[in-house]
Enzyme design. Structure first.
Site, PDB file in Angstrom:
ATOM      1  N   ARG A  42     -34.003 -11.553  25.664  1.00  0.00           N
ATOM      2  CA  ARG A  42     -33.751 -12.221  26.938  1.00  0.00           C
ATOM      3  C   ARG A  42     -32.925 -11.322  27.854  1.00  0.00           C
ATOM      4  NH1 ARG A  42     -31.149 -18.104  26.601  1.00  0.00           N
ATOM      5  NH2 ARG A  42     -29.258 -16.899  26.263  1.00  0.00           N
ATOM      6  N   GLU A 100     -32.744 -28.098  35.421  1.00  0.00           N
ATOM      7  CA  GLU A 100     -31.706 -28.055  34.386  1.00  0.00           C
ATOM      8  C   GLU A 100     -30.357 -28.276  35.031  1.00  0.00           C
ATOM      9  OE1 GLU A 100     -30.813 -24.247  32.542  1.00  0.00           O
ATOM     10  OE2 GLU A 100     -31.992 -23.183  34.028  1.00  0.00           O
ATOM     11  N   LYS A 126     -30.510 -14.498  32.934  1.00  0.00           N
ATOM     12  CA  LYS A 126     -29.090 -14.799  32.777  1.00  0.00           C
ATOM     13  C   LYS A 126     -28.294 -13.775  33.566  1.00  0.00           C
ATOM     14  CE  LYS A 126     -26.584 -17.048  29.089  1.00  0.00           C
ATOM     15  NZ  LYS A 126     -26.787 -18.446  29.509  1.00  0.00           N
TER      16      LYS A 126
HETATM   17  C1  LIG Z   1     -27.252 -19.661  28.918  1.00  0.00           C
HETATM   18  C2  LIG Z   1     -27.903 -20.764  29.672  1.00  0.00           C
HETATM   19  C3  LIG Z   1     -28.498 -21.872  29.017  1.00  0.00           C
HETATM   20  C4  LIG Z   1     -28.423 -22.077  27.520  1.00  0.00           C
HETATM   21  O1  LIG Z   1     -29.046 -21.086  26.780  1.00  0.00           O
HETATM   22  P1  LIG Z   1     -28.739 -20.884  25.230  1.00  0.00           P
HETATM   23  O2  LIG Z   1     -29.517 -19.677  24.872  1.00  0.00           O
HETATM   24  O3  LIG Z   1     -29.203 -22.098  24.515  1.00  0.00           O
HETATM   25  O4  LIG Z   1     -27.257 -20.725  25.117  1.00  0.00           O
HETATM   26  C5  LIG Z   1     -29.152 -22.813  29.800  1.00  0.00           C
HETATM   27  N1  LIG Z   1     -29.201 -22.714  31.153  1.00  0.00           N
HETATM   28  C6  LIG Z   1     -28.619 -21.684  31.797  1.00  0.00           C
HETATM   29  C7  LIG Z   1     -28.713 -21.631  33.277  1.00  0.00           C
HETATM   30  C8  LIG Z   1     -27.965 -20.682  31.087  1.00  0.00           C
HETATM   31  O5  LIG Z   1     -27.404 -19.669  31.748  1.00  0.00           O
END
Ligand SMILES: *Cc1c(COP(=O)(O)O)cnc(C)c1O
Length: 341
Positions: free
Chosen positions: A82, A220, A184
């Site tokens: 990722r 989300e 991210k």
């Molecule tokens: C990091 C993140 C998540 C959760 O991801 P995980 O890999 O389960 O920790 C969900 N939404 C956003 C916007 C994120 O930055």
């Protein structure tokens, strides 16, 4: 190895400086070998790409001690890939995925005394990140980058019991279609701060973001994906190109299907359907799943049948199964648990 003398069960979620961190620099088109260092300070140009144009990406995952006393990391290979996707989207050089996993493992091993003991509920949070480090004034990608990994012990997420959250439908958007919602990057968080600060000031725990184009579909929250449970027991998660692909969510969908025999669907979820679900949860590394009790849409309250006092039964089963896999009580799927030797 002697553990640090910390009150593990009462740690919060705050940065604590640990002993070692990993640092690697990218220059003249190549990453150096990287080193573990005591130095927690970063020295870069006042004009560094990250400071001017926010060229930075990050990851988050956890290490913890299993019932068998082993230090393990949950699915770090998925964080590696990722982060590579995030880097490509921001025109940054990819830190090689195998070296990413190695750097994470080496940093955890070097800080083994900081890994909370089994049963404390605490974990070691791992933060890999990368940023443009040389001077950039015209808008373009930096030529030099730094990749770092630090770790910090964090307390149990549900200290004092699990309390379902109240969230509001946000008037702000998190991510545009064809934007950067799926990576991210720090920039997605910088622009979410105003929305979360005002949400908290108004008494809400989180924001539910809808799709920016039509404002009819659930996306989300600022840092966690949604899971919904239908009244007939199907696990549903929103599908969208602008959602961050949560590793916890992907793991829970797998657990639902292969361990709990549930039907699962990744599909568009219209906000109008939310009132018909039996349970709702937010998933991410920090909490695994936080139950949502109530969604407020401009004064109109949608209360889930699971209520405001406890996790719904399906959410609880998902939570117990995934944390059981992580802690070594339940056999994990091949490759999910990375042992730090
Ligand atoms: C990091 C993140 C998540 C959760 O991801 P995980 O890999 O389960 O920790 C969900 N939404 C956003 C916007 C994120 O930055």
């Amino acid at each position: 190895m002697e553990k640090k003398n910390l009150d593990w069960s009462n740690l919060g979620f705050a940065y604590v400086k640990t002993d070692k961190r990993f640092v690697s620099n990218y220059k003249d088109g190549a990453w150096d070998e990287g080193v573990l260092t005591d130095d927690d300070q970063v020295t870069i140009s006042e004009c560094a790409g990250v400071l001017q144009y926010a060229q930075a990406v990050f990851e988050g995952m956890k290490a913890y001690t299993t019932e068998q006393g082993k230090i393990v990391i949950f699915r770090p290979d998925l964080n590696a890939s990722r982060m590579a996707d995030s880097a490509r989207r921001l025109e940054m050089p990819v830190y090689p995925e195998e070296k990413f996993v190695q750097a994470v493992e080496d940093t955890v091993r070097a800080n083994a005394a900081w890994v909370p003991p089994y049963g404390s509920g605490a974990t070691l949070y791992i933060r890999p990140y990368m940023f443009g480090s040389d001077a950039v004034i015209g808008v373009k990608p930096a030529d030099e980058y730094q990749f770092r990994v630090f770790v910090t012990p964090v307390g149990p997420y549900f200290k004092g019991g699990i309390k379902p959250l109240t969230i509001r439908v946000s008037d702000f958007d998190r991510a545009a279609p064809h934007g950067t919602g799926h990576i991210k990057a720090g920039l997605n968080y910088a622009m979410s701060l105003h929305a979360i600060v005002t949400a908290h000031a108004e008494g809400y725990d989180e924001n539910m973001y809808l799709d920016a184009a039509t404002r009819t579909k659930v996306e989300e929250t600022g840092g966690a994906n949604f899971l919904f449970v239908t009244k007939d027991g199907t696990l549903v998660t929103p599908k969208s190109e602008s959602i961050l692909p949560s590793i916890t969510r992907r793991s829970l969908m797998y657990v639902a299907e292969h361990y709990l025999g549930m039907k699962t669907e990744e599909r568009e979820v219209y906000f109008d359907e939310v009132q018909d679900f039996a349970e709702c949860g937010l998933c991410g590394t920090a909490a695994v799943i936080s139950p949502v009790g109530k969604v407020v849409d401009h004064g109109r309250e949608i209360c889930f049948p699971s209520g405001m006092t406890e996790m719904g039964p399906v959410t609880k089963k998902l939570y117990d199964t995934l944390t059981g896999i992580q802690m070594g009580h339940i056999e994990a799927p091949e490759g999910w648990i990375h042992v730090v030797e």
